[in-house]
Scaffold this motif. Structure first.
Motif, PDB file in Angstrom:
ATOM      1  N   LEU A  73      19.482   3.289  -3.746  1.00  0.00           N
ATOM      2  CA  LEU A  73      20.091   1.959  -3.889  1.00  0.00           C
ATOM      3  C   LEU A  73      19.101   0.866  -3.480  1.00  0.00           C
ATOM      4  CD1 LEU A  73      23.554   2.934  -2.409  1.00  0.00           C
ATOM      5  CD2 LEU A  73      23.276   1.924  -4.684  1.00  0.00           C
ATOM      6  N   ARG A  74      18.430   1.059  -2.341  1.00  0.00           N
ATOM      7  CA  ARG A  74      17.496   0.014  -1.874  1.00  0.00           C
ATOM      8  C   ARG A  74      16.266  -0.071  -2.774  1.00  0.00           C
ATOM      9  NH1 ARG A  74      12.015   1.330  -0.498  1.00  0.00           N
ATOM     10  NH2 ARG A  74      12.077   3.581  -0.253  1.00  0.00           N
ATOM     11  N   LEU A  75      15.855   1.063  -3.347  1.00  0.00           N
ATOM     12  CA  LEU A  75      14.702   1.046  -4.246  1.00  0.00           C
ATOM     13  C   LEU A  75      15.029   0.270  -5.527  1.00  0.00           C
ATOM     14  CD1 LEU A  75      11.859   1.854  -5.078  1.00  0.00           C
ATOM     15  CD2 LEU A  75      12.729   4.110  -5.720  1.00  0.00           C
ATOM     16  N   GLU A  76      16.202   0.514  -6.107  1.00  0.00           N
ATOM     17  CA  GLU A  76      16.619  -0.262  -7.288  1.00  0.00           C
ATOM     18  C   GLU A  76      16.697  -1.756  -6.968  1.00  0.00           C
ATOM     19  OE1 GLU A  76      19.426   2.700  -9.969  1.00  0.00           O
ATOM     20  OE2 GLU A  76      20.385   1.263  -8.631  1.00  0.00           O
ATOM     21  N   ALA A  77      17.070  -2.074  -5.716  1.00  0.00           N
ATOM     22  CA  ALA A  77      17.192  -3.473  -5.296  1.00  0.00           C
ATOM     23  C   ALA A  77      15.846  -4.090  -4.900  1.00  0.00           C
ATOM     24  CB  ALA A  77      18.169  -3.580  -4.124  1.00  0.00           C
ATOM     25  N   GLY A  78      14.772  -3.280  -4.960  1.00  0.00           N
ATOM     26  CA  GLY A  78      13.427  -3.779  -4.648  1.00  0.00           C
ATOM     27  C   GLY A  78      13.215  -4.059  -3.173  1.00  0.00           C
ATOM     28  N   LEU A  79      13.966  -3.373  -2.299  1.00  0.00           N
ATOM     29  CA  LEU A  79      13.888  -3.606  -0.854  1.00  0.00           C
ATOM     30  C   LEU A  79      12.956  -2.589  -0.204  1.00  0.00           C
ATOM     31  CD1 LEU A  79      17.705  -4.240  -0.261  1.00  0.00           C
ATOM     32  CD2 LEU A  79      15.902  -5.953  -0.563  1.00  0.00           C
ATOM     33  N   CYS A  80      12.150  -3.049   0.749  1.00  0.00           N
ATOM     34  CA  CYS A  80      11.125  -2.210   1.380  1.00  0.00           C
ATOM     35  C   CYS A  80      11.703  -1.272   2.436  1.00  0.00           C
ATOM     36  CB  CYS A  80      10.085  -3.089   2.063  1.00  0.00           C
ATOM     37  SG  CYS A  80       9.131  -4.096   0.923  1.00  0.00           S
ATOM     38  N   LEU A  81      11.056  -0.117   2.582  1.00  0.00           N
ATOM     39  CA  LEU A  81      11.356   0.809   3.669  1.00  0.00           C
ATOM     40  C   LEU A  81      10.131   0.868   4.566  1.00  0.00           C
ATOM     41  CD1 LEU A  81      13.117   3.010   5.031  1.00  0.00           C
ATOM     42  CD2 LEU A  81      12.069   4.661   3.467  1.00  0.00           C
ATOM     43  N   TYR A  82      10.328   0.553   5.870  1.00  0.00           N
ATOM     44  CA  TYR A  82       9.185   0.587   6.792  1.00  0.00           C
ATOM     45  C   TYR A  82       8.655   2.015   6.909  1.00  0.00           C
ATOM     46  CZ  TYR A  82       5.828  -0.603  10.252  1.00  0.00           C
ATOM     47  OH  TYR A  82       4.608  -0.809  10.865  1.00  0.00           O
ATOM     48  N   GLY A  83       7.327   2.130   6.897  1.00  0.00           N
ATOM     49  CA  GLY A  83       6.697   3.448   6.940  1.00  0.00           C
ATOM     50  C   GLY A  83       6.313   3.943   5.556  1.00  0.00           C
ATOM     51  N   ASN A  84       7.017   3.456   4.532  1.00  0.00           N
ATOM     52  CA  ASN A  84       6.661   3.748   3.135  1.00  0.00           C
ATOM     53  C   ASN A  84       5.943   2.544   2.533  1.00  0.00           C
ATOM     54  OD1 ASN A  84       8.596   5.822   3.710  1.00  0.00           O
ATOM     55  ND2 ASN A  84       8.917   6.095   1.524  1.00  0.00           N
ATOM     56  N   ASP A  85       6.673   1.430   2.443  1.00  0.00           N
ATOM     57  CA  ASP A  85       6.183   0.240   1.735  1.00  0.00           C
ATOM     58  C   ASP A  85       5.539  -0.785   2.668  1.00  0.00           C
ATOM     59  OD1 ASP A  85       7.567   1.277  -0.667  1.00  0.00           O
ATOM     60  OD2 ASP A  85       9.345   0.793   0.508  1.00  0.00           O
ATOM     61  N   LEU A  86       5.791  -0.660   3.955  1.00  0.00           N
ATOM     62  CA  LEU A  86       5.251  -1.580   4.962  1.00  0.00           C
ATOM     63  C   LEU A  86       4.678  -0.768   6.107  1.00  0.00           C
ATOM     64  CD1 LEU A  86       8.348  -3.989   5.266  1.00  0.00           C
ATOM     65  CD2 LEU A  86       6.393  -4.245   3.716  1.00  0.00           C
ATOM     66  N   ASP A  87       3.542  -1.238   6.658  1.00  0.00           N
ATOM     67  CA  ASP A  87       2.999  -0.592   7.855  1.00  0.00           C
ATOM     68  C   ASP A  87       2.074  -1.570   8.580  1.00  0.00           C
ATOM     69  OD1 ASP A  87       0.469  -0.548   6.593  1.00  0.00           O
ATOM     70  OD2 ASP A  87       0.790   1.472   5.809  1.00  0.00           O
ATOM     71  N   GLU A  88       1.458  -1.085   9.648  1.00  0.00           N
ATOM     72  CA  GLU A  88       0.656  -1.961  10.513  1.00  0.00           C
ATOM     73  C   GLU A  88      -0.631  -2.440   9.852  1.00  0.00           C
ATOM     74  OE1 GLU A  88       0.084  -0.502  14.506  1.00  0.00           O
ATOM     75  OE2 GLU A  88       2.107   0.326  14.591  1.00  0.00           O
ATOM     76  N   THR A  89      -0.999  -1.864   8.696  1.00  0.00           N
ATOM     77  CA  THR A  89      -2.227  -2.290   8.012  1.00  0.00           C
ATOM     78  C   THR A  89      -1.929  -3.235   6.852  1.00  0.00           C
ATOM     79  OG1 THR A  89      -2.228  -0.487   6.387  1.00  0.00           O
ATOM     80  CG2 THR A  89      -3.216  -0.013   8.530  1.00  0.00           C
ATOM     81  N   THR A  90      -0.656  -3.574   6.665  1.00  0.00           N
ATOM     82  CA  THR A  90      -0.231  -4.380   5.506  1.00  0.00           C
ATOM     83  C   THR A  90       0.227  -5.758   5.969  1.00  0.00           C
ATOM     84  OG1 THR A  90       0.495  -2.347   4.419  1.00  0.00           O
ATOM     85  CG2 THR A  90       1.345  -4.410   3.533  1.00  0.00           C
ATOM     86  N   SER A  91      -0.262  -6.810   5.324  1.00  0.00           N
ATOM     87  CA  SER A  91       0.130  -8.173   5.713  1.00  0.00           C
ATOM     88  C   SER A  91       1.330  -8.637   4.875  1.00  0.00           C
ATOM     89  CB  SER A  91      -1.042  -9.144   5.506  1.00  0.00           C
ATOM     90  OG  SER A  91      -1.111  -9.569   4.145  1.00  0.00           O
ATOM     91  N   PRO A  92       2.028  -9.681   5.342  1.00  0.00           N
ATOM     92  CA  PRO A  92       3.152 -10.224   4.565  1.00  0.00           C
ATOM     93  C   PRO A  92       2.747 -10.668   3.162  1.00  0.00           C
ATOM     94  CG  PRO A  92       3.155 -11.155   6.781  1.00  0.00           C
ATOM     95  CD  PRO A  92       1.876 -10.382   6.637  1.00  0.00           C
ATOM     96  N   VAL A  93       1.497 -11.104   2.991  1.00  0.00           N
ATOM     97  CA  VAL A  93       1.033 -11.575   1.675  1.00  0.00           C
ATOM     98  C   VAL A  93       0.857 -10.387   0.739  1.00  0.00           C
ATOM     99  CG1 VAL A  93      -0.702 -12.940   0.449  1.00  0.00           C
ATOM    100  CG2 VAL A  93      -0.113 -13.518   2.821  1.00  0.00           C
TER     101      VAL A  93
END
Length: 361
Positions: free
Chosen positions: A224-244
């Motif tokens: 559901l969250r993937l279809e909605a384009g929402l990020c999952l921390y640890g998959n799509d976001l991490d400490e090496t990734t900036s907001p930009v």
């Protein structure tokens, strides 16, 4: 000690098992990945009616005292001080390098800030927040509270509230006092409901007794969250990734982008001014074969990125994914190859969300 003995359980553990939940380890907790209906049926039911999710593994806390909002702004580019009472906002906690420590929700309850952080990061987030607090501001973790999410188009009829999307209020549901926000992680209208742990099962049973409400596990929560384009921390976001890079600059307050007084601001400002080498994008594979996380992305034979989340989108009726690609390949419609089982799978960069959001604006 066996793995199952070392896992935490939520206040709804017994109910989850009674309902036929297939329990798996997730973020240190024993959590239901699905119930008897199965992931596909649970996903489609949430889009059509209403689904109940146990998300009690998430970290809940309160910030109390004068200067709480200003203190929190040291760690996030979100506008905390400008948030009105009865409203909630999405934010990012950053490190000195502008990397994302976590994504979280914060709400103005009038006399305090209410925070919800990710289960896998709460042991990092809460000490981090505590480290920037001035005298007189206190962080109070709330391990004695459960969190339920009731999501889907039927929720507005089942539990009418005066709130619009991202509103939050203290109220009663089935005679039980709760903190409810009109938000969620599915792209649908719905409520996230914080409740005292000892009342959680009673509340869950009352919600499940409402017409059209089905229990839903982590599997459908993810699709559901993937279809909605929402990020999952640890998959799509991490400490090496900036907001930009993560395409989450919308979560940065306008005032904050003038003050630049948050941790990692120099890096974020440089990324905004000069661009980044990679960007998070939506991806639509051709055909029916899904591309999972860590799938290599190529363009004209060269490796240009990686899928971070991917699977079949039951509402879309096709595979969907998101990932990071080189900036010059981030335009919608760009042809890509996803390397699945050593074979190139044709795909295109696509706009997100894949399924339109249906929030109560």
């Amino acid at each position: 000690m066996t793995e199952s003995e070392s896992l935490h359980t939520t206040p709804l553990d017994a109910l989850n098992r009674e309902l036929g939940g297939r329990m798996v380890p997730f973020a240190g907790y024993s959590m239901p990945v699905q119930y008897t209906a199965g992931i596909m049926a649970e996903h489609l039911h949430c889009r059509a009616q209403a689904g109940l999710f146990d998300v009690s593994h998430m970290g809940q806390a309160e910030l109390i005292g004068d200067g709480a909002a200003a203190a929190l702004e040291q760690l996030t580019p979100a506008d905390v001080q400008g948030l009105k009472p009865g409203r909630q906002r999405y934010g990012l906690l950053l490190n000195e390098a502008g990397g994302i420590m976590d994504d979280f929700m914060f709400a103005n309850m009038g006399d305090r800030l209410f925070l919800v952080v990710n289960a896998s990061r709460k042991h990092i987030d809460l000490p981090l927040i505590e480290s920037v607090l001035p005298a007189g501001v206190k962080l109070r973790p709330l391990p004695d509270r459960a969190l339920l999410a009731l999501q889907g188009p039927a929720v507005a009829t089942l539990i009418p509230t005066p709130m619009s999307f991202m509103g939050i209020m203290e109220m009663e549901i089935a005679g039980i006092p709760v903190i409810a926000s009109r938000s969620g992680y599915t792209g649908e209208d719905g409520l996230e409901i914080s409740v005292a742990a000892e009342q959680a099962e009673k509340l869950a049973r009352a919600l499940l007794a409402m017409p059209g409400v089905m229990p839903i596990g982590l599997g459908a929560r993810d699709s559901l969250r993937l279809e909605a384009g929402l990020c999952l921390y640890g998959n799509d976001l991490d400490e090496t990734t900036s907001p930009v890079e993560a395409n989450l600059t919308w979560s940065m307050g306008k005032r904050r982008r003038m003050e630049w007084n948050f941790r990692g601001a120099d890096v974020v400002r440089d990324h905004l001014d000069h661009g980044v080498k990679r960007l998070r994008v939506g991806i639509r594979p051709e055909g029916r074969q899904p591309a999972r996380g860590h799938t290599e992305i190529r363009k004209d034979g060269a490796v240009i990125g990686e899928v971070t989340s991917g699977g079949f989108g039951p509402s879309v009726g096709a595979p969907v994914a998101m990932g990071y690609v080189a900036r010059d390949a981030a335009t919608d419609g760009t042809a890509l190859d996803l390397i699945v089982r050593d074979k190139p799978l044709p795909a295109r960069v696509a706009a997100m969300p894949f399924q339109p959001h249906r929030y109560a604006r």
